[in-house]
Enzyme design. Structure first.
Site, PDB file in Angstrom:
ATOM      1  CB  ALA A 121      -3.494  -2.109   7.591  1.00 19.57           C
ATOM      2  CB  ILE A 138      -6.236  -5.441  10.279  1.00 20.37           C
ATOM      3  CG1 ILE A 138      -6.373  -4.120  10.686  1.00 20.37           C
ATOM      4  CG2 ILE A 138      -6.024  -5.445   8.627  1.00 20.37           C
ATOM      5  CD1 ILE A 138      -7.627  -3.203  10.277  1.00 20.37           C
ATOM      6  CE  LYS A 173      -3.824  -2.290   2.336  1.00 26.66           C
ATOM      7  NZ  LYS A 173      -4.924  -2.201   3.199  1.00 26.66           N
ATOM      8  CG  ASP A 186      -7.596   0.193   3.933  1.00 29.72           C
ATOM      9  OD1 ASP A 186      -8.389  -0.545   3.622  1.00 29.72           O
ATOM     10  OD2 ASP A 186      -6.382   0.269   3.609  1.00 29.72           O
ATOM     11  CE1 TYR A 209      -9.265  -9.354   4.741  1.00 28.00           C
ATOM     12  CE2 TYR A 209      -9.859 -11.653   4.181  1.00 28.00           C
ATOM     13  CZ  TYR A 209      -9.646 -10.452   3.802  1.00 28.00           C
ATOM     14  OH  TYR A 209      -8.998 -10.004   2.360  1.00 28.00           O
TER      15      TYR A 209
HETATM   16  P1  ATR Z   1       0.018  -3.200   5.714  1.00 33.54           P
HETATM   17  O1  ATR Z   1       0.425  -2.233   5.085  1.00 33.54           O
HETATM   18  O2  ATR Z   1      -1.091  -3.956   5.202  1.00 33.54           O
HETATM   19  O3  ATR Z   1       0.009  -2.831   7.228  1.00 33.54           O
HETATM   20  P2  ATR Z   1       2.956  -3.980   6.267  1.00 33.54           P
HETATM   21  O4  ATR Z   1       3.323  -2.878   5.756  1.00 33.54           O
HETATM   22  O5  ATR Z   1       3.685  -5.322   5.609  1.00 33.54           O
HETATM   23  O6  ATR Z   1       1.458  -4.395   5.877  1.00 33.54           O
HETATM   24  O7  ATR Z   1       2.842  -4.206   7.761  1.00 33.54           O
HETATM   25  C1  ATR Z   1       2.677  -5.326   8.682  1.00 33.54           C
HETATM   26  C2  ATR Z   1       2.696  -5.029   9.998  1.00 33.54           C
HETATM   27  O8  ATR Z   1       3.144  -6.222  10.858  1.00 33.54           O
HETATM   28  C3  ATR Z   1       4.006  -4.218  10.505  1.00 33.54           C
HETATM   29  O9  ATR Z   1       3.823  -3.307  11.536  1.00 33.54           O
HETATM   30  C4  ATR Z   1       5.127  -5.426  10.908  1.00 33.54           C
HETATM   31  O10 ATR Z   1       6.089  -4.546  11.844  1.00 33.54           O
HETATM   32  P3  ATR Z   1       7.623  -4.244  11.219  1.00 33.54           P
HETATM   33  O11 ATR Z   1       7.283  -2.915  10.836  1.00 33.54           O
HETATM   34  O12 ATR Z   1       8.241  -4.487  12.467  1.00 33.54           O
HETATM   35  O13 ATR Z   1       7.810  -5.170   9.877  1.00 33.54           O
HETATM   36  C5  ATR Z   1       4.196  -6.206  11.577  1.00 33.54           C
HETATM   37  N1  ATR Z   1       4.570  -7.577  11.535  1.00 33.54           N
HETATM   38  C6  ATR Z   1       4.962  -8.401  10.755  1.00 33.54           C
HETATM   39  N2  ATR Z   1       5.356  -9.613  11.494  1.00 33.54           N
HETATM   40  C7  ATR Z   1       5.709  -9.243  12.486  1.00 33.54           C
HETATM   41  C8  ATR Z   1       6.178 -10.243  13.583  1.00 33.54           C
HETATM   42  N3  ATR Z   1       6.669 -11.350  13.495  1.00 33.54           N
HETATM   43  N4  ATR Z   1       6.248  -9.517  14.823  1.00 33.54           N
HETATM   44  C9  ATR Z   1       5.780  -8.432  15.027  1.00 33.54           C
HETATM   45  N5  ATR Z   1       5.215  -7.484  14.199  1.00 33.54           N
HETATM   46  C10 ATR Z   1       5.133  -8.066  12.816  1.00 33.54           C
END
Ligand code: ATR
Length: 237
Positions: A139, A224, A72, A109, A226
């Site tokens: 998100a 978020i 996004k 969103d 689902y």
């Molecule tokens: P979106 O744009 O849909 O929100 P994204 O940019 O990939 O998707 O964001 C995913 C979120 O999940 C991020 O906040 C990510 O944390 P980081 O900024 O540290 O990457 C979080 N996330 C994903 N895997 C994680 C994990 N194993 N532990 C904690 N946070 C995680």
């Protein structure tokens, strides 16, 4: 599905992974219900290919696409024009290709998030208590913008990668406070809203490890994620 011809309107959802997206079913249902000659496809695009894929949409005759995890923010940077909402959030979840092949980015969103809470929890009041938001991706930006619009007095933000939370602090300022990822349980004290915007708890990902006992009794918990529909977080709530 009716047969596809050269005239069939083409749209889809771009994500990585994309197989859990319900958008093809959702849009397919409405195309069929309204008898529209169109297809809506899942479009799996790996992160290194996102710019090529988005720029190819009008060249392939697509009228537009939705954009989901993790693209996004990239979509925000790639499109030619932006709606006010997309600009405010810094993320795009809907791309429209105009007749000149220009790409217009919007974000639905904020609307979707707040209307979902209002319909599921009519007594919820954004201004009644602080909120805790977990995650700082695209998100999270929409959720934070929605909570600010709705009048949430304090929004605590916890993200594994501190810098991304700091970026959101710079972007939104105001009612945001950053808490460490390890402090997420303590940060629930007195909160009336908890939103998970991370991908934790999604099929194939590790669970979100939290304890909800500090939340206030009337708190609304929103996930978020689902897939599955009832995540371990929602079950615990
Ligand atoms: P979106 O744009 O849909 O929100 P994204 O940019 O990939 O998707 O964001 C995913 C979120 O999940 C991020 O906040 C990510 O944390 P980081 O900024 O540290 O990457 C979080 N996330 C994903 N895997 C994680 C994990 N194993 N532990 C904690 N946070 C995680």
């Amino acid at each position: 599905m009716p047969s596809v011809t050269a005239k069939t309107i083409k749209a889809g959802v771009i994500g990585w992974p994309v197989e859990h997206s319900l958008s093809p079913r959702l849009h397919g249902y409405w195309l069929e219900t309204y008898g529209i000659d169109g297809v809506y496809l899942p479009l799996p695009v790996a992160p290194p290919n996102i710019e090529d894929a988005i720029l190819a949409l009008p060249k392939l005759g697509f009228v537009g696409a939705n954009v989901t995890v993790p693209h996004k923010e990239a979509a925000f940077r790639i499109v030619d024009g932006l709606s006010d909402t997309a600009r405010k959030i810094g993320a795009v979840n809907t791309i429209v290709c105009d007749e000149d092949g220009e790409l217009y980015g919007d974000n639905t969103d904020v609307f979707g998030f707040i209307e979902n809470i209002r319909s599921a929890a009519p007594d919820w009041r954004a201004d009644a208590a602080p909120a805790l938001v977990l995650g700082a991706g695209g998100a999270a930006r929409a959720v934070i913008a929605a909570l600010i619009d709705a009048g949430t007095p304090e929004i605590r933000l916890a993200n594994r990668t501190r810098e991304r939370a700091d970026e959101l602090m710079t972007h939104f300022g105001g009612p945001l406070t950053i808490v460490g990822w390890e402090e997420r349980n303590a940060a629930m004290a007195g909160a009336g809203t908890l939103v998970n915007t991370t991908t934790l708890g999604m099929i194939g990902n590790p669970p979100l490890n939290v304890h909800l006992s500090e939340l206030n009794d009337a708190a609304v918990v929103n996930d978020i994620v689902y897939a599955p529909l009832e995540t371990p977080l929602l079950k615990a709530a």
